[in-house]
Design a protein around this motif. Sequence first.
Motif, mmCIF file in Angstrom:
data_model
loop_
_atom_site.group_PDB
_atom_site.id
_atom_site.type_symbol
_atom_site.label_atom_id
_atom_site.label_comp_id
_atom_site.label_asym_id
_atom_site.label_seq_id
_atom_site.Cartn_x
_atom_site.Cartn_y
_atom_site.Cartn_z
ATOM 1 N N SER A 47 0.844 -1.202 0.000
ATOM 2 C CA SER A 47 0.000 0.000 0.000
ATOM 3 C C SER A 47 0.878 1.250 0.000
ATOM 4 O O SER A 47 2.104 1.164 0.120
ATOM 5 N N PHE A 49 3.231 4.331 -0.023
ATOM 6 C CA PHE A 49 4.525 4.634 -0.650
ATOM 7 C C PHE A 49 5.111 3.398 -1.334
ATOM 8 O O PHE A 49 5.553 3.461 -2.478
ATOM 9 N N ASP A 68 4.381 -7.971 3.280
ATOM 10 C CA ASP A 68 3.420 -7.107 3.969
ATOM 11 C C ASP A 68 2.463 -8.015 4.748
ATOM 12 O O ASP A 68 2.465 -9.241 4.573
ATOM 13 N N CYS A 95 4.513 -11.170 5.270
ATOM 14 C CA CYS A 95 5.646 -10.924 6.171
ATOM 15 C C CYS A 95 5.237 -9.899 7.211
ATOM 16 O O CYS A 95 4.933 -8.750 6.874
ATOM 17 N N ASP A 96 5.205 -10.332 8.454
ATOM 18 C CA ASP A 96 5.018 -9.390 9.555
ATOM 19 C C ASP A 96 6.421 -8.950 9.961
ATOM 20 O O ASP A 96 7.212 -9.764 10.460
ATOM 21 N N VAL A 97 6.737 -7.673 9.750
ATOM 22 C CA VAL A 97 8.126 -7.238 9.963
ATOM 23 C C VAL A 97 8.579 -7.359 11.414
ATOM 24 O O VAL A 97 9.784 -7.327 11.690
ATOM 25 N N SER A 194 11.984 7.430 7.362
ATOM 26 C CA SER A 194 11.663 8.064 8.637
ATOM 27 C C SER A 194 10.450 8.949 8.361
ATOM 28 O O SER A 194 9.460 8.488 7.767
ATOM 29 N N TYR A 208 5.079 7.234 17.825
ATOM 30 C CA TYR A 208 5.437 7.383 16.409
ATOM 31 C C TYR A 208 6.661 8.296 16.281
ATOM 32 O O TYR A 208 7.624 7.986 15.582
ATOM 33 N N LYS A 212 10.303 7.266 14.788
ATOM 34 C CA LYS A 212 10.888 7.882 13.593
ATOM 35 C C LYS A 212 12.201 8.611 13.920
ATOM 36 O O LYS A 212 13.096 8.684 13.080
ATOM 37 N N VAL A 241 1.359 12.822 3.898
ATOM 38 C CA VAL A 241 0.870 12.475 2.561
ATOM 39 C C VAL A 241 -0.392 11.648 2.755
ATOM 40 O O VAL A 241 -0.444 10.803 3.663
ATOM 41 N N THR A 243 -2.156 8.836 2.558
ATOM 42 C CA THR A 243 -2.108 7.387 2.302
ATOM 43 C C THR A 243 -2.912 6.717 3.418
ATOM 44 O O THR A 243 -3.270 7.375 4.409
#
Length: 367
Positions: A47, A49, A68, A95-97, A194, A208, A212, A241, A243
């Motif tokens: 999704s 970016f 993802d 994939c769960d990061v 970031s 958050y 970052k 942005v 999203t």
Amino acid sequence: MVFTTDHDDGSWSVVSQVRQSPPVDPTSPYSTASLAGKTILITGGASGFGAAFARHWAQHGSHVFIGDVNDPLGHSLIADLRSAHPSQAFHYQHCDVTSWSDQLSLFKFALANSPGGVIEGVVAGAGIADMDNKFDDPRRASPESDEPREPPLKVLDVNLTGVAYTVHLGLFYLARNGTREDGQPRDRHIMLISSIAGIAPLPGQTEYTASKHAVMGLFRALRGTSWRRGVRVNCLNPYFVDTPILPASGIAILAGVPKAELEDVVDAATRLMADEDVKGRALVIGPKLQVYDEDGETKLVAEAPRKVVAKGGRVQAVWEIYAEDFERVEAFVWRYIGMMNVAKNMLGWVGVVTDLWRLCVSGKKRR
Ligand SMILES: NC(=O)c1ccc[n+]([C@@H]2O[C@H](COP(=O)([O-])OP(=O)(O)OC[C@H]3O[C@@H](n4cnc5c(N)ncnc54)[C@H](O)[C@@H]3O)[C@@H](O)[C@H]2O)c1
């Protein structure tokens, strides 16, 4: 090994020792030719970016692997890409990061299925926000209880631990294939994402912001050492942005405020991925601004308009930041980089001696 003490105050610069490139001029043109045939792995690429990068880079001939947790979106993106570019490789894997084994499996899958058997680009793109922000308000997180509850810290898990796993795996696997089939050095690149929240606080988004800022810490330290693995590291710092990461409440808070645009994030990311000379740089992507240069300074005319009104003006959304980390360093960094250089040079000689020794031994056996 030559260190420069090129500042008037005699302070040390290790810019050349860490192979950092000069600041990016985001208004200069760049070629996308190097994207053709590159294999790029994107976490969180189903999704926003990541998906936009995948679509754009596919148009320039790249092979793309996506990991993802949003399986329906991931599969449908890959189906689109395969039908639009049938001669290239596109794969999705769940994939769960936050899971080391999921990420390890994703990297191994990409290596096994990449047309060239290599990964050249990695984007650590998976990320989440938490608009609810119970972190700042423990009583809301633990209602009707005298005991505080363990906070979930999911944002840190995804945005920091997940990114750290991606970077670690990237450094491991990308470092392996330093030479192309034609004998030329192979470009290997890790791109971090970031945020504007990595360089300024977002009150109400504590976890958050912390995550970052942590990505910036990863980036700033890593760009001083990744050259040893032959890997370049760069970073994107987008402003807001529109999203899916931004829920309706977030968009509502930003009503009437200029936002950055996806096309500019894609442009900045493409520059970093395609221009193999860019090393250790970070780019902010903000709203489109109309600016002009005067007396060596960039001046603002107006926010946004796509139509340039000022004479000599231009519209710009991408800006270079953090140019100075290694320009003036203290003794620890200077000595540490020096030791790394010496160790690397010595390893080179050890390698030569070891190879000659092996040749002698195998030669003896042959006789
Ligand atoms: N959109 C913005 O305003 C903005 C601004 C600055 C930075 N960013 C950062 O950009 C990155 C991409 O965000 P986006 O705007 O494209 O949002 P997005 O929600 O569209 O994309 C994030 C992707 O990460 C995936 N993801 C979430 N948790 C995951 C996990 N545990 N494992 C694997 N994948 C997971 C999501 O399914 C999604 O596909 C994030 O790191 C985000 O913090 C976004």
